[in-house]
Design a protein around this motif. Structure first.
Motif, PDB file in Angstrom:
ATOM      1  N   PRO A  53     179.020  18.089  75.713  1.00  0.00           N
ATOM      2  CA  PRO A  53     178.829  18.756  74.828  1.00  0.00           C
ATOM      3  C   PRO A  53     177.232  18.791  74.434  1.00  0.00           C
ATOM      4  O   PRO A  53     176.676  19.837  74.154  1.00  0.00           O
ATOM      5  N   ASN A  58     181.814  23.265  76.878  1.00  0.00           N
ATOM      6  CA  ASN A  58     182.917  23.257  76.185  1.00  0.00           C
ATOM      7  C   ASN A  58     184.324  22.108  76.674  1.00  0.00           C
ATOM      8  O   ASN A  58     184.788  22.352  77.598  1.00  0.00           O
ATOM      9  N   THR A  59     184.194  21.336  75.971  1.00  0.00           N
ATOM     10  CA  THR A  59     184.999  20.097  76.346  1.00  0.00           C
ATOM     11  C   THR A  59     186.436  20.423  76.279  1.00  0.00           C
ATOM     12  O   THR A  59     187.228  19.867  77.348  1.00  0.00           O
ATOM     13  N   SER A  60     187.047  21.689  75.943  1.00  0.00           N
ATOM     14  CA  SER A  60     188.630  21.953  76.001  1.00  0.00           C
ATOM     15  C   SER A  60     188.534  22.583  77.596  1.00  0.00           C
ATOM     16  O   SER A  60     189.835  22.764  78.014  1.00  0.00           O
ATOM     17  N   MET A  61     187.605  22.835  78.125  1.00  0.00           N
ATOM     18  CA  MET A  61     187.444  23.512  79.511  1.00  0.00           C
ATOM     19  C   MET A  61     188.046  22.493  80.715  1.00  0.00           C
ATOM     20  O   MET A  61     188.527  22.666  81.731  1.00  0.00           O
ATOM     21  N   THR A  85     180.190  25.469  82.063  1.00  0.00           N
ATOM     22  CA  THR A  85     180.851  25.843  80.926  1.00  0.00           C
ATOM     23  C   THR A  85     181.736  24.462  80.619  1.00  0.00           C
ATOM     24  O   THR A  85     182.023  24.385  79.339  1.00  0.00           O
ATOM     25  N   GLY A  86     181.881  23.671  81.191  1.00  0.00           N
ATOM     26  CA  GLY A  86     182.822  22.336  81.013  1.00  0.00           C
ATOM     27  C   GLY A  86     183.912  22.298  81.978  1.00  0.00           C
ATOM     28  O   GLY A  86     184.635  21.287  82.004  1.00  0.00           O
TER      29      GLY A  86
END
Length: 195
Positions: A53, A58-61, A85-86
Motif C-alpha cells: 500500500p 492494491n492489496t486485493s491484487m 499494481t500489487g
C-alpha cells in the motif's frame, strides 16, 4: 533488547526498540538490573502488508494470477507495471531473446542482450520489487498451451502482447477451446509509434 509498540492518534502504531549493552546480573528493566549502554533501535518495516500500500499497490491484487504472452516492448512494460499494481503471481511466456535492436524500446536495456526476455524480466522484476512470484516460460505461447505447460484455466486474466494478428487470432481460438478460460486482453503497438 526490548521492542515497543506505541499506538498513534491516527489509528496506526509506531515500533521502536532499545538494545541493552553490558547487561549485569538482571534484565535492565528489573529493579536490580543494569546495562552499561542503551542503544536505540530503528525498525524499518519491509513486510508486504506495509510495502504494497505504501508504494501505491492494491492489496486485493495479491491473490490474482495473470499470464502475459509476449514480453517485447509492450509486454516488458506491462510486466513491470502489473507487478507495481500489487499483482504477485505473474507467468511470462515468450520464446525470443533480447536483441540489440530492441534495447531502445524495451524495459531491460543492453545488459540483457542475448538473454531470453522472460528470464531477464523475471530477474529485473525480482531485483526491483520484493514478494513476487514470476514464472518464466521461454517458449512460444501456442506450444506452451498445447504441451500443457501453460493452462489457461489457472489464471484470472491472460494478456496477449505478441504483436502478430494471425497468431493472436489463433491464440484466442486455442485458449477459448479449453474450458474454463479467463478474460483475454489483446495489446499491441501500432507501426511507427502512432498508437
Amino acid at each position: 533488547m526490548v521492542m515497543f509498540k506505541l499506538p498513534r492518534t491516527d489509528g496506526g502504531s509506531s515500533l521502536f526498540g532499545i538494545y541493552y549493552k553490558g547487561v549485569a546480573s538482571a534484565h535492565p528493566l528489573h529493579q536490580e538490573g543494569y546495562a552499561e549502554h542503551l542503544i536505540p533501535l530503528v525498525i524499518e518495516r519491509c513486510d508486504k502488508q506495509y510495502l504494497l500500500p505504501r508504494g501505491g499497490a492494491n492489496t486485493s491484487m495479491q491473490k490474482k494470477r495473470v499470464a502475459l504472452l509476449g514480453c517485447g516492448a509492450v509486454g516488458g512494460f506491462l510486466a513491470l507495471e502489473l507487478i507495481r499494481t500489487g499483482l504477485r503471481d505473474l507467468t511470462l511466456v515468450d520464446h525470443e531473446k533480447l536483441t540489440l535492436d530492441n534495447v531502445y524500446r524495451h524495459e531491460l536495456g543492453k545488459g540483457m542482450v542475448g538473454t531470453y526476455k522472460v528470464l531477464a524480466l523475471k530477474q529485473e522484476i525480482e531485483r526491483k520489487v520484493p514478494y513476487t512470484n514470476i514464472i518464466p516460460i521461454p517458449d512460444q505461447a501456442e506450444t506452451a498451451i498445447e504441451s500443457g505447460r501453460l493452462k489457461p484455466g489457472r489464471f484470472d486474466l491472460i494478456i496477449i502482447a505478441i504483436g502478430d494478428e494471425t497468431a493472436c487470432l489463433y491464440l484466442n481460438e486455442l485458449i477459448r477451446s479449453r474450458r474454463p478460460y479467463p478474460p483475454i486482453i489483446f495489446s499491441w503497438l501500432e507501426p511507427y509509434g502512432i498508437g
